[in-house]
Design a protein around this motif. Structure first.
Motif, PDB file in Angstrom:
ATOM      1  N   PRO A  58       0.854  -1.201   0.033  1.00 38.60           N
ATOM      2  CA  PRO A  58       0.084  -0.085   0.047  1.00 38.60           C
ATOM      3  C   PRO A  58       0.853   1.451   0.084  1.00 38.60           C
ATOM      4  CG  PRO A  58       0.025  -0.939   2.201  1.00 38.60           C
ATOM      5  CD  PRO A  58       0.698  -1.969   1.322  1.00 38.60           C
ATOM      6  N   ASP A  59       1.915   1.247   0.574  1.00 34.96           N
ATOM      7  CA  ASP A  59       2.560   2.925   0.700  1.00 34.96           C
ATOM      8  C   ASP A  59       4.108   2.582   0.474  1.00 34.96           C
ATOM      9  OD1 ASP A  59       3.865   1.400   3.106  1.00 34.96           O
ATOM     10  OD2 ASP A  59       2.207   2.127   4.247  1.00 34.96           O
ATOM     11  N   GLY A 697      -4.845   2.786   4.497  1.00 34.82           N
ATOM     12  CA  GLY A 697      -3.270   3.236   4.257  1.00 34.82           C
ATOM     13  C   GLY A 697      -2.830   3.007   2.804  1.00 34.82           C
ATOM     14  N   ALA A 698      -3.463   2.927   1.874  1.00 33.04           N
ATOM     15  CA  ALA A 698      -2.866   3.244   0.518  1.00 33.04           C
ATOM     16  C   ALA A 698      -2.516   4.313  -0.071  1.00 33.04           C
ATOM     17  CB  ALA A 698      -3.957   2.562  -0.512  1.00 33.04           C
ATOM     18  N   ARG A 699      -1.147   4.490  -0.517  1.00 33.68           N
ATOM     19  CA  ARG A 699      -0.745   5.670  -1.044  1.00 33.68           C
ATOM     20  C   ARG A 699      -0.215   5.654  -2.428  1.00 33.68           C
ATOM     21  NH1 ARG A 699      -3.099   6.690   2.757  1.00 33.68           N
ATOM     22  NH2 ARG A 699      -2.625   7.705   4.860  1.00 33.68           N
ATOM     23  N   HIS A 700      -0.597   4.928  -3.254  1.00 36.96           N
ATOM     24  CA  HIS A 700      -0.311   4.710  -4.583  1.00 36.96           C
ATOM     25  C   HIS A 700      -0.580   6.303  -5.247  1.00 36.96           C
ATOM     26  CE1 HIS A 700      -0.806   0.455  -4.048  1.00 36.96           C
ATOM     27  NE2 HIS A 700       0.416   0.643  -4.939  1.00 36.96           N
TER      28      HIS A 700
END
Length: 713
Positions: A58-59, A697-700
């Motif tokens: 995710p990050d 929490g995904a931060r693409h």
């Protein structure tokens, strides 16, 4: 006696040493030595593993952990490895995984561009970069770069009604128009198509619908490009979907194929014929080589003084490059062109032409240039099919079955049909998990349909179309176009017959990513090794298949905007909340719900109580009764009534924000929650499961990207 016992122990010691059963390290070294010719094939696989890890995690902290972990393992391998092949393999493998993760991360940051903040109707001016006609839908898709200062993203794409497109609209023109634009949409529900991710790598910041009038401020190129002109010419000679397929074979443009015919081709396993790839490039290369060789051989002087096969191979290589550029240079075409050039180079050098190394080199080039292509079904299906075919025919046993021999025409025909059937069956086995993962459905009769469709396309349709285009230069192409049209109509008939046969389609709505990864890993293990250890790949492949089949179907699907809901009824069918939902929503909900049928309206189901504004329905799963409330319109329900409804239900769904006092017993899915989660899929039962499009929490880069918004007029 003692010496005899010692001698026996010594003999046993030597036998164990020879067998390698007592020293795993030596056994591993011997195995790697036996497989040394196959080790290079794992280079694109390991780079792909790093790319897949970047998309799956995710990050940035976890992406950095993958890269640093890979480098640490590589460094450890260098430090303690000595001269062993196993240590070197571990070192290289870890470094390649780290490189793959870094490569796609760099690519994602490199293509970064602002996206539209929210839907808006805007008037703007911009330069046309691409025009794609879609006659089957009576639309023209135009990609435009808005002028600086417009407050819009750097590139937008609008659909125009064909009747609204002004005469003389060509690439490079500056146009002025009004359009309703919106940001690229994330998946509507878990497992649906992720256009948001695709648009990010395509640097596309908004899409929408344009309105008439469209004004040409500055004319563009005097003529359309060769690809556009050729597409129009082909479609003018062959009408309908047959003309769309003919254009797809010549230029890669599939816009004239009707949705009904496209669906039949997908259901029958023949959709790969529309994507210009190995089949088409091979036909072009083979035809070019044959034609050039025959023509040059007419001259005795050239035949005696020049290496005609080398000259013909060079001409075929140029034809492959030209055909790739003409058809849009999509990933399957680029891969096939690279492979064709490698084959031709091997032929010139007198080496074995078609090998898995060639396939691996093509995959490596694509991943280095476009690492994001790994996640698309086009790349996966293209390379899976080619890898399966080449691996099959690299087997000495299989080549022994089907090699040429002195025999009558009947055995030769039977051997050829058996070869096609085995190849088609293997390709279907390789492609079925990919189709089920991405499209949630797969045709079951593809092997049989392809036995007829592939030779029909390769040896009849494409030569006839090439002859028609050639004879059009002197105005004599009409008979060839007529023959091409009849062959294409036969192809469509085969597609519809296979698609409408009983049990023609396998549906699987929810495949966990882990199950898919196990099947892919098992398939690669079987295909890329040569020693008996390859059989071990069956274990993860079967485990992944069992995991996928054992995963329960979702009982409730809710789109990310909260407007649409599909609920599984006791009979297994899915019912839609809004009976006026569009075709796209209906198809998407059916596919992700594992249903191959038209979805009925929820208000007509037993146990449903619906008003124009609200639906209440009870469903029972595993002995537990679930009560669901869903808003059906944009009108506000009186506050006190809404509070009372919320407290009486387990789940409430609404496209707007609900008041804080609305507290259902289990889950509240209103605008506030759905902005965080995106679309939702829920499985009821003794252990309910909720899957969301947006992971915590995904931060693409495409999530929370920089946004722009034009000033309000």
């Amino acid at each position: 006696m003692a010496s005899s016992a010692a001698s026996a122990r010594s003999t046993g010691f030597r036998l164990l040493q020879i067998a390698g059963g007592w020293r795993p390290g030596e056994a591993l070294e011997r195995w790697l030595e036996a497989e040394r010719g196959q080790l290079v094939l794992w280079i694109p696989v390991l780079i792909g593993a790093g790319i897949a890890a970047w998309f799956a995690l995710p990050d940035a902290n976890r992406w950095a952990a993958v890269m640093l972990g890979g480098l640490a393992v590589a460094a450890a391998g260098l430090a303690v490895g000595g001269s062993g092949r196993a240590a070197r393999c571990v070192t290289v493998a870890a470094a390649l995984v780290a490189i793959g993760c870094a490569l796609v991360w760099w690519r994602a940051e490199r293509v970064a561009a602002p996206v539209l903040a929210r839907p808006a109707i805007v008037a703007f001016q911009g330069k046309v970069e691409r025009i794609e006609a879609m006659p089957a839908r009576e639309l023209v898709r135009v990609r435009i770069a808005p002028e600086a200062g417009s407050g819009l993203p750097g590139r937008v794409r609008v659909n125009l009604d064909a009747a609204d497109v002004p005469a003389g609209l060509t690439r490079g023109a500056v146009v002025k128009l009004r359009a309703r634009l919106m940001p690229p949409a994330p998946p509507a529900v878990p497992g649906a198509y992720d256009f948001e991710r695709v648009a990010w790598f395509d640097r596309l910041g908004a899409t929408g619908r344009g309105f008439a009038p469209v004004e040409i401020v500055t004319p563009g190129e005097a003529k359309s490009g060769l690809r556009e002109r050729l597409t129009v010419h082909v479609q003018s000679q062959v009408e309908g979907s047959a003309g769309g397929i003919a254009a797809a074979l010549a230029t890669g443009d599939r816009g004239a194929i009707s949705e009904a015919d496209s669906e039949a081709l997908r259901r029958s396993g023949l959709a790969h014929l529309l994507s210009v790839s190995g089949l088409h490039v091979t036909a072009v290369v083979g035809a070019t080589m044959l034609l050039v060789l025959r023509l040059l051989a007419l001259s005795p002087a050239l035949a005696l003084r020049w290496p005609l096969p080398v000259v013909a191979a060079g001409a075929a290589g140029m034809a492959a490059v030209g055909y790739t550029l003409l058809t849009g240079a999509e990933v399957p075409t680029v891969r096939s062109c690279i492979a064709a050039l490698m084959v031709l180079a091997a032929m010139m050098l007198g080496r074995e032409a078609i090998t898995l190394r060639l396939v691996a080199f093509g995959a490596l080039v694509v991943l280095l240039l476009w690492p994001e292509a790994l996640m698309g079904p086009s790349f996966q299906m293209s390379f899976a099919a080619v890898t399966a075919i080449v691996a099959l025919y690299e087997s000495k046993r299989v080549r022994g079955w089907f090699e040429r021999r002195e025999e009558g025409w009947a055995p030769r025909l039977g051997r050829g049909v058996a070869s096609l059937l085995l190849t088609g069956l293997l390709v279907e086995i390789a492609l079925t998990p990919i189709a089920l993962f991405h499209f949630h459905k797969s045709g079951l009769y593809g092997a049989l349909a392809n036995i007829v469709a592939i030779p029909l396309t390769t040896f009849i349709v494409m030569p006839l179309e090439a002859a028609a285009l050639f004879f059009d230069l002197i105005g004599l192409g009409a008979p060839f176009w007529w023959a091409t049209e009849q062959a294409l109509r036969l192809l469509l008939w085969i597609a519809h017959a296979a698609a409408s046969a009983p049990g023609a389609l396998a549906m699987l709505p929810a495949m966990p990513g882990g199950a898919y990864a196990l099947m892919v890993a098992g398939g690669l293990w079987i295909a890329l090794w040569r020693t008996p250890v390859r059989v071990a790949g069956v274990v993860p492949a079967v485990a992944g298949a069992i995991w996928a089949l054992a995963t329960p179907m979702p009982d409730l699907l809710v789109t990310g905007d909260g407007r649409h809901l599909a609920l599984r009824m006791p009979g297994g069918e899915m019912a839609l909340l809004r009976d006026r939902a569009g075709d796209y929503v209906r198809d998407m909900m059916a596919e992700n719900g594992g249903v191959d049928a038209e979805l009925p309206a929820l208000d007509g189901q037993d146990g449903a109580r619906c008003s124009p504004d609200l639906c209440l329905i009870d469903v029972e799963r595993d002995g537990r009764r679930w009560r669901i409330a869903a808003a059906r319109s944009g009108y506000l329900v009186p506050w006190r009534e809404m509070i009372a409804v919320c407290r009486s239900v387990d789940i409430v769904v609404a496209e707007r924000r609900l008041p804080p006092g609305c507290t259902p017993k289990w889950l509240k899915l209103d605008r506030t929650m759905l902005v965080k989660t995106g679309g939702v899929a829920i499985t009821f039962g003794t252990r309910p499961e909720v899957r969301t499009v947006r992971r915590a929490g995904a931060r693409h880069p495409w999530i929370g990207a920089e946004t722009v918004m034009p000033a309000r007029d």
